[in-house]
Motif scaffolding. Structure first.
Motif, short mmCIF file in Angstrom:
data_model
loop_
_atom_site.label_atom_id
_atom_site.label_comp_id
_atom_site.label_asym_id
_atom_site.label_seq_id
_atom_site.Cartn_x
_atom_site.Cartn_y
_atom_site.Cartn_z
N ASP A 179 34.56 43.44 16.81
CA ASP A 179 33.15 43.72 16.54
C ASP A 179 32.74 42.99 15.25
OD1 ASP A 179 30.66 44.72 15.99
OD2 ASP A 179 31.17 46.80 16.43
N PRO A 180 31.79 42.05 15.32
CA PRO A 180 31.37 41.32 14.11
C PRO A 180 30.85 42.25 13.01
CG PRO A 180 30.51 40.26 16.09
CD PRO A 180 31.08 41.57 16.53
N ALA A 181 30.24 43.37 13.40
CA ALA A 181 29.72 44.31 12.40
C ALA A 181 30.87 44.92 11.60
CB ALA A 181 28.91 45.41 13.09
N VAL A 182 31.96 45.25 12.27
CA VAL A 182 33.12 45.82 11.59
C VAL A 182 33.74 44.78 10.65
CG1 VAL A 182 35.46 46.73 11.90
CG2 VAL A 182 33.61 47.47 13.42
N ILE A 183 33.93 43.56 11.15
CA ILE A 183 34.56 42.51 10.34
C ILE A 183 33.69 42.18 9.13
CG2 ILE A 183 35.37 40.13 10.36
CD1 ILE A 183 35.98 40.50 13.34
N GLY A 184 32.38 42.09 9.35
CA GLY A 184 31.48 41.80 8.25
C GLY A 184 31.46 42.91 7.20
N PHE A 185 31.45 44.17 7.68
CA PHE A 185 31.45 45.30 6.74
C PHE A 185 32.77 45.36 5.98
CE2 PHE A 185 31.60 50.04 6.02
CZ PHE A 185 30.65 50.02 5.02
N ALA A 186 33.88 45.03 6.64
CA ALA A 186 35.18 45.05 5.97
C ALA A 186 35.22 44.07 4.81
CB ALA A 186 36.28 44.73 6.98
N GLN A 187 34.57 42.94 4.97
CA GLN A 187 34.57 41.93 3.91
C GLN A 187 33.74 42.35 2.71
OE1 GLN A 187 33.18 38.54 6.10
NE2 GLN A 187 35.19 38.11 7.01
N CYS A 246 36.82 51.95 10.88
CA CYS A 246 37.27 50.73 11.56
C CYS A 246 37.38 49.57 10.57
CB CYS A 246 36.32 50.37 12.69
SG CYS A 246 36.40 51.49 14.10
N ALA A 247 36.43 49.50 9.63
CA ALA A 247 36.47 48.43 8.64
C ALA A 247 37.66 48.59 7.71
CB ALA A 247 35.16 48.42 7.85
N LEU A 248 37.94 49.82 7.30
CA LEU A 248 39.10 50.07 6.45
C LEU A 248 40.40 49.73 7.18
CD1 LEU A 248 38.05 53.41 4.73
CD2 LEU A 248 38.32 51.18 3.64
N TYR A 249 40.46 50.05 8.47
CA TYR A 249 41.62 49.70 9.28
C TYR A 249 41.79 48.18 9.33
CZ TYR A 249 44.62 49.12 13.37
OH TYR A 249 45.63 48.75 14.23
N TYR A 250 40.69 47.48 9.54
CA TYR A 250 40.74 46.01 9.60
C TYR A 250 41.25 45.43 8.28
CZ TYR A 250 39.20 41.19 10.23
OH TYR A 250 39.16 39.82 10.32
N LEU A 261 48.29 36.62 13.44
CA LEU A 261 48.21 38.06 13.72
C LEU A 261 46.77 38.52 13.74
CD1 LEU A 261 51.18 39.51 11.64
CD2 LEU A 261 51.05 39.12 14.10
N GLN A 262 45.93 37.92 12.92
CA GLN A 262 44.52 38.29 12.94
C GLN A 262 43.90 37.95 14.29
OE1 GLN A 262 42.12 37.16 9.57
NE2 GLN A 262 43.86 37.15 8.18
N GLU A 263 44.23 36.79 14.81
CA GLU A 263 43.68 36.38 16.10
C GLU A 263 44.18 37.27 17.22
OE1 GLU A 263 41.37 34.23 16.80
OE2 GLU A 263 41.12 33.79 14.67
N ALA A 264 45.44 37.73 17.12
CA ALA A 264 46.00 38.60 18.17
C ALA A 264 45.32 39.95 18.19
CB ALA A 264 47.50 38.78 17.94
N ALA A 265 44.75 40.38 17.07
CA ALA A 265 44.10 41.69 16.99
C ALA A 265 42.60 41.59 17.25
CB ALA A 265 44.36 42.30 15.62
N ARG A 266 42.12 40.43 17.63
CA ARG A 266 40.67 40.28 17.91
C ARG A 266 40.44 40.10 19.39
NH1 ARG A 266 38.59 36.27 13.04
NH2 ARG A 266 39.19 37.65 11.33
#
Length: 266
Positions: A179-187, A246-250, A261-266
């Motif tokens: 989810d781009p929203a999760v990845i963006g929020f994690a950053q 979800c963002a904290l998990y990411y 590993l990042q690509e495998a989890a996307r």
């Protein structure tokens, strides 16, 4: 109507400071005895090897030195074997590790060096009475363990520790986060935030199971942990709790890992 007993079997539930509950199976005396026997055999084997190595000293007339080495080895193993291993192996001796046992605090946290050493030093008190030729019967320790709900011997009671059966789990795959929203929020999260071991476990369990629930149910479940985290991180009060977890998990399990590993989890 009388209240039901608080503990019906050897399973207990402990709440962490993050308000996360973990369930443990307590190790009773008959589960701990084989682990103690293994450690006893290992200690005896080390003493035998030390004595064997010192025979050359007796042969050349340095019997005093050889006896000193043997006594020092015996003293160290008798008093600090358990404390040393439980400190460096996070609550486990070789015997406990082989049989899947671990020492924790009564709050479910890892023990420290003082607790590890002291609970093992006090084992000699649990060994009472001692009969002829210095043979310990451990009657006092067994009586004390049988008299309390957590199977704590005197050393455990003095140090605030328990012995639990460690669950053996196979390693699972990382949950997919695309989810781009999760990845963006994690950053955008603070870079110095590091969740505790208990919180990291809760995050992994939540993310692995969240797809089983409706959006409303996710919001309800995630709020218990996400609301205090949002305050701690200085986030707006209307932050979506599911998005935050979800963002904290990411950030914890994916973002800092190699790109493959990042690509495998996307």
């Amino acid at each position: 109507m009388p209240k039901p007993p608080r503990q019906l079997d050897s399973r207990i539930e402990i709440a962490t400071p993050e308000n996360i509950a973990f369930s443990y199976v307590l190790a009773g005396p008959f589960r701990r005895l084989p682990a103690f026997a293994i450690d006893l055999v290992l200690r005896a084997a080390v003493i035998f090897l030390v004595v064997l190595a010192c025979t050359s000293l007796f042969a050349v007339g340095a019997g005093g030195v050889g006896m000193s080495v043997i006594l020092v080895a015996w003293f160290g193993l008798a008093w600090f074997y358990g404390g040393f291993f439980e400190t460096v192996w996070n609550g486990q001796t070789p015997g406990k590790r082989l049989l899947g046992l671990r020492v924790l605090t009564v709050e479910g946290q890892p023990i420290n060096a003082l607790q590890a050493v002291l609970r093992n030093v006090l084992r000699d008190v649990d060994a009472m009475p001692i009969i002829g030729f210095g043979v310990p019967l451990y009657v006092l320790g067994l009586v004390v363990m049988a008299a309390n709900e957590r199977y704590q011997r005197l050393g455990d009671l003095a140090c605030g520790t328990i012995v639990v059966v460690e669950k053996r789990r196979s390693l699972g795959e990382l949950a997919r986060i695309d989810d781009p929203a999760v990845i963006g929020f994690a950053q955008s999260l603070p870079v110095d935030f590091a969740p505790s071991r208990a919180m990291a476990h809760a995050l992994s369990v939540y993310v692995a199971r969240r797809k089983r629930f409706s959006a409303a149910r996710r919001y309800e479940i995630a709020s218990a942990l996400a609301d205090p985290l949002a305050q701690r991180l200085g986030l707006p009060t209307d932050t979506n709790p599911d998005l935050l977890l979800c963002a904290l998990y990411y950030r914890k399990f994916i973002a800092d890992r190699p790109a493959a590993l990042q690509e495998a989890a996307r």
